[in-house]
Design a protein around this motif. Structure first.
Motif, PDB file in Angstrom:
ATOM      1  N   THR A   1       0.828  -1.200   0.000  1.00 23.37           N
ATOM      2  CA  THR A   1       0.000   0.000   0.000  1.00 23.37           C
ATOM      3  C   THR A   1       0.864   1.252   0.000  1.00 23.37           C
ATOM      4  OG1 THR A   1      -1.712  -1.199   1.237  1.00 23.37           O
ATOM      5  CG2 THR A   1      -1.872   1.199   1.199  1.00 23.37           C
ATOM      6  N   ILE A   2       1.874   1.273   0.852  1.00 27.45           N
ATOM      7  CA  ILE A   2       2.768   2.435   0.909  1.00 27.45           C
ATOM      8  C   ILE A   2       3.558   2.564  -0.391  1.00 27.45           C
ATOM      9  CG2 ILE A   2       4.712   3.469   2.137  1.00 27.45           C
ATOM     10  CD1 ILE A   2       2.028   3.459   3.663  1.00 27.45           C
ATOM     11  N   LEU A   3       4.049   1.447  -0.909  1.00 27.90           N
ATOM     12  CA  LEU A   3       4.814   1.480  -2.152  1.00 27.90           C
ATOM     13  C   LEU A   3       3.972   2.019  -3.307  1.00 27.90           C
ATOM     14  CD1 LEU A   3       7.336   0.815  -3.809  1.00 27.90           C
ATOM     15  CD2 LEU A   3       6.525  -1.545  -3.992  1.00 27.90           C
ATOM     16  N   LEU A   4       2.716   1.615  -3.383  1.00 30.09           N
ATOM     17  CA  LEU A   4       1.851   2.085  -4.465  1.00 30.09           C
ATOM     18  C   LEU A   4       1.513   3.569  -4.316  1.00 30.09           C
ATOM     19  CD1 LEU A   4      -0.382  -1.073  -4.721  1.00 30.09           C
ATOM     20  CD2 LEU A   4       0.916  -0.090  -6.615  1.00 30.09           C
ATOM     21  N   MET A   5       1.435   4.062  -3.087  1.00 32.65           N
ATOM     22  CA  MET A   5       1.232   5.502  -2.896  1.00 32.65           C
ATOM     23  C   MET A   5       2.464   6.286  -3.334  1.00 32.65           C
ATOM     24  SD  MET A   5      -1.867   5.779  -1.938  1.00 32.65           S
ATOM     25  CE  MET A   5      -2.081   4.379  -3.077  1.00 32.65           C
ATOM     26  N   MET A   6       3.641   5.707  -3.126  1.00 29.05           N
ATOM     27  CA  MET A   6       4.866   6.338  -3.622  1.00 29.05           C
ATOM     28  C   MET A   6       4.875   6.366  -5.144  1.00 29.05           C
ATOM     29  SD  MET A   6       7.312   4.216  -1.011  1.00 29.05           S
ATOM     30  CE  MET A   6       8.793   4.410  -1.988  1.00 29.05           C
ATOM     31  N   LYS A   7       4.398   5.267  -5.739  1.00 34.80           N
ATOM     32  CA  LYS A   7       4.410   5.135  -7.193  1.00 34.80           C
ATOM     33  C   LYS A   7       3.383   6.049  -7.847  1.00 34.80           C
ATOM     34  CE  LYS A   7       5.563   2.654 -10.973  1.00 34.80           C
ATOM     35  NZ  LYS A   7       6.934   2.496 -11.484  1.00 34.80           N
ATOM     36  N   TYR A   8       2.248   6.257  -7.185  1.00 32.44           N
ATOM     37  CA  TYR A   8       1.156   7.062  -7.747  1.00 32.44           C
ATOM     38  C   TYR A   8       0.791   8.201  -6.797  1.00 32.44           C
ATOM     39  CZ  TYR A   8       0.786   2.931 -10.716  1.00 32.44           C
ATOM     40  OH  TYR A   8       1.074   1.895 -11.574  1.00 32.44           O
ATOM     41  N   PRO A   9       1.615   9.245  -6.742  1.00 31.74           N
ATOM     42  CA  PRO A   9       1.392  10.346  -5.792  1.00 31.74           C
ATOM     43  C   PRO A   9       0.064  11.061  -5.994  1.00 31.74           C
ATOM     44  CG  PRO A   9       3.075  10.927  -7.413  1.00 31.74           C
ATOM     45  CD  PRO A   9       2.815   9.474  -7.570  1.00 31.74           C
ATOM     46  N   GLU A  10      -0.462  11.069  -7.231  1.00 24.42           N
ATOM     47  CA  GLU A  10      -1.742  11.742  -7.462  1.00 24.42           C
ATOM     48  C   GLU A  10      -2.876  10.996  -6.761  1.00 24.42           C
ATOM     49  OE1 GLU A  10      -1.246   8.621 -10.582  1.00 24.42           O
ATOM     50  OE2 GLU A  10       0.036  10.149  -9.665  1.00 24.42           O
ATOM     51  N   ILE A  11      -2.776   9.662  -6.667  1.00 18.35           N
ATOM     52  CA  ILE A  11      -3.777   8.879  -5.938  1.00 18.35           C
ATOM     53  C   ILE A  11      -3.630   9.124  -4.444  1.00 18.35           C
ATOM     54  CG2 ILE A  11      -4.513   6.534  -5.365  1.00 18.35           C
ATOM     55  CD1 ILE A  11      -3.894   5.716  -8.213  1.00 18.35           C
ATOM     56  N   GLN A  12      -2.398   9.165  -3.968  1.00 22.93           N
ATOM     57  CA  GLN A  12      -2.152   9.445  -2.556  1.00 22.93           C
ATOM     58  C   GLN A  12      -2.743  10.803  -2.161  1.00 22.93           C
ATOM     59  OE1 GLN A  12       1.528   9.457   0.674  1.00 22.93           O
ATOM     60  NE2 GLN A  12       2.019   9.630  -1.483  1.00 22.93           N
ATOM     61  N   LYS A  13      -2.534  11.801  -3.003  1.00 20.19           N
ATOM     62  CA  LYS A  13      -3.054  13.147  -2.715  1.00 20.19           C
ATOM     63  C   LYS A  13      -4.576  13.146  -2.663  1.00 20.19           C
ATOM     64  CE  LYS A  13      -2.937  17.931  -4.374  1.00 20.19           C
ATOM     65  NZ  LYS A  13      -2.434  18.855  -5.430  1.00 20.19           N
ATOM     66  N   LYS A  14      -5.205  12.392  -3.556  1.00 27.32           N
ATOM     67  CA  LYS A  14      -6.664  12.337  -3.587  1.00 27.32           C
ATOM     68  C   LYS A  14      -7.207  11.662  -2.323  1.00 27.32           C
ATOM     69  CE  LYS A  14     -10.417  11.329  -6.849  1.00 27.32           C
ATOM     70  NZ  LYS A  14     -10.757  10.785  -8.189  1.00 27.32           N
ATOM     71  N   VAL A  15      -6.511  10.635  -1.844  1.00 24.01           N
ATOM     72  CA  VAL A  15      -6.904   9.988  -0.591  1.00 24.01           C
ATOM     73  C   VAL A  15      -6.795  10.975   0.564  1.00 24.01           C
ATOM     74  CG1 VAL A  15      -6.271   8.231   1.101  1.00 24.01           C
ATOM     75  CG2 VAL A  15      -6.312   7.647  -1.325  1.00 24.01           C
ATOM     76  N   GLN A  16      -5.688  11.709   0.623  1.00 28.02           N
ATOM     77  CA  GLN A  16      -5.494  12.678   1.705  1.00 28.02           C
ATOM     78  C   GLN A  16      -6.557  13.777   1.671  1.00 28.02           C
ATOM     79  OE1 GLN A  16      -1.390  13.570   0.754  1.00 28.02           O
ATOM     80  NE2 GLN A  16      -0.643  12.399   2.519  1.00 28.02           N
ATOM     81  N   GLU A  17      -6.960  14.186   0.499  1.00 32.09           N
ATOM     82  CA  GLU A  17      -8.010  15.202   0.386  1.00 32.09           C
ATOM     83  C   GLU A  17      -9.335  14.662   0.915  1.00 32.09           C
ATOM     84  OE1 GLU A  17      -7.886  16.138  -3.744  1.00 32.09           O
ATOM     85  OE2 GLU A  17      -6.244  17.587  -3.546  1.00 32.09           O
ATOM     86  N   GLU A  18      -9.641  13.402   0.613  1.00 27.92           N
ATOM     87  CA  GLU A  18     -10.876  12.811   1.110  1.00 27.92           C
ATOM     88  C   GLU A  18     -10.836  12.671   2.625  1.00 27.92           C
ATOM     89  OE1 GLU A  18     -13.664   9.483  -0.693  1.00 27.92           O
ATOM     90  OE2 GLU A  18     -11.982   8.541   0.360  1.00 27.92           O
ATOM     91  N   ILE A  19      -9.700  12.259   3.143  1.00 28.79           N
ATOM     92  CA  ILE A  19      -9.556  12.166   4.602  1.00 28.79           C
ATOM     93  C   ILE A  19      -9.806  13.531   5.239  1.00 28.79           C
ATOM     94  CG2 ILE A  19      -7.943  11.711   6.496  1.00 28.79           C
ATOM     95  CD1 ILE A  19      -6.547   9.687   4.651  1.00 28.79           C
ATOM     96  N   GLY A  20      -9.244  14.578   4.634  1.00 25.87           N
ATOM     97  CA  GLY A  20      -9.412  15.927   5.167  1.00 25.87           C
ATOM     98  C   GLY A  20     -10.857  16.387   5.182  1.00 25.87           C
ATOM     99  N   ARG A  21     -11.647  15.920   4.224  1.00 23.89           N
ATOM    100  CA  ARG A  21     -13.056  16.317   4.176  1.00 23.89           C
ATOM    101  C   ARG A  21     -13.899  15.582   5.213  1.00 23.89           C
ATOM    102  NH1 ARG A  21     -12.118  15.831  -1.453  1.00 23.89           N
ATOM    103  NH2 ARG A  21     -13.181  13.804  -1.489  1.00 23.89           N
ATOM    104  N   VAL A  22     -13.501  14.362   5.568  1.00 22.26           N
ATOM    105  CA  VAL A  22     -14.323  13.521   6.437  1.00 22.26           C
ATOM    106  C   VAL A  22     -13.882  13.581   7.899  1.00 22.26           C
ATOM    107  CG1 VAL A  22     -15.014  11.124   6.912  1.00 22.26           C
ATOM    108  CG2 VAL A  22     -14.916  11.957   4.554  1.00 22.26           C
TER     109      VAL A  22
END
Length: 509
Positions: free
Chosen positions: A326-347
């Motif tokens: 999971t961590i490796l894939l977030m490193m590989k796809y930073p745009e997906i990681q950023k989108k997850v963090q934005e959703e966390i911030g909203r909830v």
């Protein structure tokens, strides 16, 4: 060279070799004729080795998928002298595991586990022993908090220690393998009653032993033993037995003594005043003793130790390795990681932790976690065995036949997934961005032998993942491009691990 020449010229050895080849040819020719109208068709076997030459021993799952394209979703392979029925694709695997739950419920006898665990435990046992042990194990895990709020609180506590460990690297890259410690501690917490400090020598020793077992189960020696029905070389068997015995040592302290004053000691593991320790001792131990008195042939210390070992190995390796991916894939796809963090911030409110219930309000994050498990095909397959003579798709599969339901072929089935070989969270989202369950998501298998720790694993993955991304952004180490992060060639052990590499955790403001 002289030895080789004498070996080649020795008439006795030449005759022996010829006899072996003829016996192998006779075995396969008569076996094929006798089972032509019973077992599914498949590639013609060679003497002695059968079809092993068609398999990539490090990625058997991909080889089986390739053969499935040629011979169909149900076919027969010869692993040395052993006939094995292989199921590939969602439809065939689901039909077998869901529609024929009692027929495909057993496990084949694997020599190394027979010699070390003697058929005990919850993973490779069969028949009434398996049914009784599984019921007891699932009931006990629920009593210990699996899937309940009390376990959620323990995961939050462990997340705190994991976060502090990451901060201790002070912005320097560190190994992805470091993420193994937190999920491993959750299993130990359930079994021992309290967690380990990350620097505890016993904890580090147990981690090392678990790693050795996982590497052993993924080794060519183990694959050859399983396929050819041979015993491991003496030095390899001795080594593996020592690893298992050392791993079992903490569980083999005087376990169950007389029924009048039962005591279960794990020296240096349990604290006398730990709430969970008391809960564990008073609830689980006494229940086990009660069952042991009723069914002495099934509830015995050897079965208990084997079951705990199964939980330790399966429960730690699977979730811990998934968290690495999971961590490796977030490193590989930073745009997906950023989108997850934005959703966390909203909830999730600032300064608060996401609860497991919050996953219902976080569809993208939930989709990412599911897609990680689908994409990595963590556990390619675990063999089954027919419990009775089974009629399946026009074939008769005799009782005791080893069956391989290929989970990789389900999770990568092109009829079920739009882009099966790409990491794509949209596989679990509808056009409105809502989370969608997929029947073909069999990361935890299905049927009577599905993963008993599924609810715990799901809770751990969500809470660890969200908690970590609340605090850090994970990037490739300085000097390493995202394109250099290799996802295609995992390290093959019992599970498919990512290759050893480092991550860089940047503290979020």
């Amino acid at each position: 060279m002289a030895f080789l020449t004498s070996f080649i010229c020795d008439p006795a050895l030449i005759c022996l070799l010829c006899a072996l080849v003829l016996l192998g040819a006779l075995y396969f020719s008569t076996g094929s004729k006798n089972s032509a109208c019973k077992l599914p068709p498949g590639p013609s076997p060679l003497p002695i080795i059968g079809n092993l030459h068609l398999l990539d021993i490090r990625r058997q799952d991909k080889s089986l998928m390739k053969l499935g394209e040629e011979y169909g979703p149900v076919f027969t392979l010869h692993f040395g002298f052993q006939k094995v029925v292989v199921l590939t694709g969602y439809e065939a695997v689901k039909e077998a595991l869901v529609n024929f739950p009692e027929e495909f419920v057993d496990r084949p006898a694997i020599p190394i586990f027979e010699e070390i665990q003697h058929g005990n435990g919850v993973f490779f046992s069969t028949g009434e022993l398996w049914r009784t042990t599984r019921r007891f194990t699932m009931s006990t895990m629920r009593n210990l908090g699996m899937g309940k709020q009390m376990m959620e609180e323990k995961i939050f506590e462990e997340l705190h220690f994991l976060t502090e460990m990451i901060k201790s690297h002070r912005g320097e890259p560190f190994s992805l393998r470091s993420f193994n410690i937190a999920p491993t501690n959750i299993i130990f917490l359930m079994l021992f009653g309290e967690r380990f400090d990350y620097k505890d020598p016993m904890f580090l020793s147990l981690l090392r032993l678990i790693d050795e077992v996982m590497n052993l189960l993924g080794s060519p020696y183990f694959q050859a033993e399983t396929g050819l029905s041979l015993h491991l070389p003496p030095h390899t068997l001795l080594s593996s037995s020592l690893v298992f015995s050392h791993l079992a040592a903490p569980f083999k302290q005087p376990t169950m003594v007389d029924n009048h004053r039962p005591e279960w000691h794990f020296p240096s593991l349990l604290s006398s005043d730990a709430t969970w320790s008391k809960y564990f001792q008073n609830k689980v131990k006494l229940v086990y003793l009660k069952e042991k008195n009723k069914k002495k042939s099934l509830f015995h210390d050897e079965n208990l130790v084997a079951s705990i070992l199964d939980l330790v190995m399966a429960g730690t390796e699977t979730t811990a390795t998934t968290l690495q991916w999971t961590i490796l894939l977030m490193m590989k796809y930073p745009e997906i990681q950023k989108k997850v963090q934005e959703e966390i911030g909203r909830v999730v409110e600032p300064g608060s932790r996401a609860t497991y219930e919050d996953r219902r309000r976080m569809p993208f994050t939930n989709a990412v976690i599911h897609e990680v498990q689908r994409f990595i095909t963590l556990l390619p397959h675990v063999p089954r065995c027919t419990a009775v003579d089974t009629h399946f798709r026009g074939y008769l599969i005799p009782k005791g036949t080893t069956v391989i339901p290929s989970l990789t072929s389900v999770l990568l089935d092109k009829t079920q997934w739009e882009t099966p070989y790409e990491f794509n969270p949209n596989h679990f989202l509808d056009t409105n961005g809502k989370f969608v369950k997929k029947d073909a998501f069999l990361a935890f298998s299905s049927g009577r032998r599905n993963c008993i720790g599924e609810s715990l694993a799901k809770m751990e993955l969500f809470l660890f993942f969200v908690g970590l991304l609340q605090t850090f952004t994970f990037r490739a180490p300085p000097g390493v491009a995202e394109s250099d992060l290799d996802l295609t060639v995992p390290e093959t052990t019992f599970t498919l691990r990512p290759r050893p590499q480092s991550t860089w955790a940047v503290l979020r403001k």
